[in-house]
Design a protein around this motif. Structure first.
Motif, PDB file in Angstrom:
ATOM      1  N   GLY A  56      38.241  52.916  36.662  1.00 11.34           N
ATOM      2  CA  GLY A  56      38.663  51.605  36.191  1.00 11.34           C
ATOM      3  C   GLY A  56      37.500  50.639  36.066  1.00 11.34           C
ATOM      4  N   ARG A  57      36.517  50.775  36.935  1.00 15.43           N
ATOM      5  CA  ARG A  57      35.337  49.912  36.860  1.00 15.43           C
ATOM      6  C   ARG A  57      34.571  50.160  35.561  1.00 15.43           C
ATOM      7  NH1 ARG A  57      31.611  49.353  42.069  1.00 15.43           N
ATOM      8  NH2 ARG A  57      33.643  48.565  42.761  1.00 15.43           N
ATOM      9  N   PHE A  62      33.169  48.468  29.864  1.00 13.39           N
ATOM     10  CA  PHE A  62      33.318  48.639  28.415  1.00 13.39           C
ATOM     11  C   PHE A  62      33.932  47.383  27.804  1.00 13.39           C
ATOM     12  CE2 PHE A  62      36.126  50.033  24.871  1.00 13.39           C
ATOM     13  CZ  PHE A  62      35.127  50.291  23.941  1.00 13.39           C
ATOM     14  N   ARG A  63      34.935  46.837  28.474  1.00 12.81           N
ATOM     15  CA  ARG A  63      35.571  45.616  27.989  1.00 12.81           C
ATOM     16  C   ARG A  63      34.542  44.481  27.911  1.00 12.81           C
ATOM     17  NH1 ARG A  63      40.869  42.946  28.809  1.00 12.81           N
ATOM     18  NH2 ARG A  63      40.528  40.718  29.154  1.00 12.81           N
ATOM     19  N   HIS A  64      33.717  44.346  28.939  1.00 13.00           N
ATOM     20  CA  HIS A  64      32.685  43.312  28.955  1.00 13.00           C
ATOM     21  C   HIS A  64      31.688  43.535  27.818  1.00 13.00           C
ATOM     22  CE1 HIS A  64      29.886  40.354  30.550  1.00 13.00           C
ATOM     23  NE2 HIS A  64      28.926  41.254  30.422  1.00 13.00           N
ATOM     24  N   TYR A  65      31.334  44.782  27.578  1.00  7.86           N
ATOM     25  CA  TYR A  65      30.408  45.123  26.493  1.00  7.86           C
ATOM     26  C   TYR A  65      30.980  44.704  25.136  1.00  7.86           C
ATOM     27  CZ  TYR A  65      28.596  48.250  22.847  1.00  7.86           C
ATOM     28  OH  TYR A  65      28.112  48.774  21.663  1.00  7.86           O
ATOM     29  N   ALA A  86      46.829  54.077  24.911  1.00  7.48           N
ATOM     30  CA  ALA A  86      47.533  55.273  24.425  1.00  7.48           C
ATOM     31  C   ALA A  86      46.641  56.505  24.551  1.00  7.48           C
ATOM     32  CB  ALA A  86      47.958  55.070  22.972  1.00  7.48           C
ATOM     33  N   PHE A  87      45.356  56.333  24.275  1.00  4.14           N
ATOM     34  CA  PHE A  87      44.408  57.437  24.385  1.00  4.14           C
ATOM     35  C   PHE A  87      44.321  57.944  25.820  1.00  4.14           C
ATOM     36  CE2 PHE A  87      39.844  58.507  25.262  1.00  4.14           C
ATOM     37  CZ  PHE A  87      39.840  59.756  24.629  1.00  4.14           C
ATOM     38  N   PHE A  88      44.205  57.033  26.776  1.00  5.44           N
ATOM     39  CA  PHE A  88      44.090  57.469  28.174  1.00  5.44           C
ATOM     40  C   PHE A  88      45.414  57.986  28.732  1.00  5.44           C
ATOM     41  CE2 PHE A  88      40.235  54.670  28.102  1.00  5.44           C
ATOM     42  CZ  PHE A  88      39.327  55.707  28.298  1.00  5.44           C
ATOM     43  N   ALA A 103      46.770  52.860  33.108  1.00  8.91           N
ATOM     44  CA  ALA A 103      47.319  51.585  33.588  1.00  8.91           C
ATOM     45  C   ALA A 103      46.221  50.576  33.886  1.00  8.91           C
ATOM     46  CB  ALA A 103      48.159  51.829  34.839  1.00  8.91           C
ATOM     47  N   LYS A 104      44.984  51.030  33.997  1.00  2.00           N
ATOM     48  CA  LYS A 104      43.865  50.134  34.291  1.00  2.00           C
ATOM     49  C   LYS A 104      43.252  49.539  33.022  1.00  2.00           C
ATOM     50  CE  LYS A 104      42.830  52.575  38.589  1.00  2.00           C
ATOM     51  NZ  LYS A 104      41.889  53.418  39.340  1.00  2.00           N
TER      52      LYS A 104
END
Length: 343
Positions: A56-57, A62-65, A86-88, A103-104
């Motif tokens: 999850g970290r 990735f979100r921050h990037y 959906a991919f995960f 879920a993360k």
């Protein structure tokens, strides 16, 4: 208890996921492929050869990037995050990632500022563009396409697929048909087939385009496309380029970006999209739907006309501000209150 995981790389997992999405139409699959490529590229650059190691970290990084380095807008990040989730979910089902990883994936909420999306092509701006083209390039192919886009709110694929037999000018309507066997599918297949009424002004523009500016073409299948070029049926790329070109502000006045038209790259052939203010067909569709909503057209009629569900319209196309939506809701409540007072 954590299950035993099976080693797999990001690119192979993406391939398996896309192959598994038989529920999606081809264009939707391509949209998922495009979004996942951004994720796969980042994972590979970060050295993730095996998705088993993902946490999850890492998703938070990735979100921050995407936000800090790629400058992705909140609305875009929200839409992309549904695909990542959906991919995960799929990856969990094939023992490729840790249980609970999907879920993360955080789905960002949007505030009032985010609802004013970065394409913000307002209906009044489209009307001004149509007026301008009507004076200087009346009944050109671009004029006819823009008029139909804005009046009907159709997708570019639906517009491209129109044949002469689908445009009923005497009866004032067009008919969208799903014809995948000759390369003009509708996004929603047979469910996207529908007749759509035309205003007299739009029908007149289409008729004048047909009589004066349409290039006569007949395809090997025997079909006669309505919108044509010297090479045949108008292509998707040609439609996009036409809309990008005609929505450049300098076509009607001064450049708001302090660029010199003599040196601006967006003035070169095929590069109109480089203008920060130029807009794609999708944005014209959004402006059309927003116009209908502001005019208080029946919601079910809009859904049928543009071939989209209420949920899709709400999330992706409704460009009204929150205050406009509140005002609409207040008016609706007043109408209902008056109705019950009369009984």
């Amino acid at each position: 208890m954590q299950r035993d995981l099976q080693s797999i790389g990001p690119r192979e997992a993406m391939r398996l996921y896309l192959d598994d999405r038989v529920d999606l139409r081809s264009r939707s699959v391509e949209a998922h492929r495009y979004r996942l490529r951004q994720l796969v590229k980042w994972l590979e650059a970060e050295g993730f050869d095996d998705l088993n190691d993902l946490t999850g970290r890492d998703l938070a990084r990735f979100r921050h990037y995407r936000v800090s380095e790629c400058g992705v807008a909140p609305a875009t990040l929200r839409g992309n995050s549904y695909t990542y989730k959906a991919f995960f979910d799929f990856c969990e089902s094939i023992e490729a990632v840790q249980d609970g990883l999907a879920a993360k994936v955080r789905i960002p909420s949007l505030n009032e500022d985010d609802l004013v999306r970065d394409h913000d092509l307002h209906p009044d701006r489209v009307r001004s563009i149509l007026d301008h083209i009507g004076r200087f390039s009346y009944a050109s192919r671009t004029h006819a396409m823009l008029a139909l886009f804005f009046h009907v709110g159709c997708r570019s694929g639906a517009l491209r697929g129109l044949d002469i037999r689908d445009v009923h000018l005497d009866d004032r309507y067009v008919e969208f048909r799903h014809r995948p066997e000759t390369d003009t599918p509708l996004k929603n297949g047979r469910d996207g087939e529908r007749p759509v009424a035309l205003a007299d002004e739009v029908a007149t523009i289409l008729g004048d385009y047909f009589e004066v500016n349409r290039v006569s073409q007949r395809e090997s299948s025997g079909r006669r496309p309505f919108f044509t070029t010297a090479q045949g049926r108008v292509s998707q790329s040609s439609i996009r380029e036409s809309m990008y070109r005609v929505t450049r502000p300098c076509m009607m006045g001064d450049c708001p970006h302090d660029r010199d038209p003599e040196t601006c790259e967006a003035m070169e052939t095929g590069l109109a999209c480089k203008c920060p203010s130029s807009r794609a067909p999708h944005d014209i569709r959004s402006a059309s739907i927003t116009r209908m909503l502001r005019e208080d057209k029946p919601r079910d009629a809009i859904e049928k006309r543009v071939n989209a569900t209420e949920e899709v319209i709400e999330e992706h196309y409704d460009e009204r501000t929150l205050e406009e939506r509140r005002e609409f809701a207040r008016n609706r409540m007043e109408e209902r209150r008056d109705y019950f007072d009369e009984i």
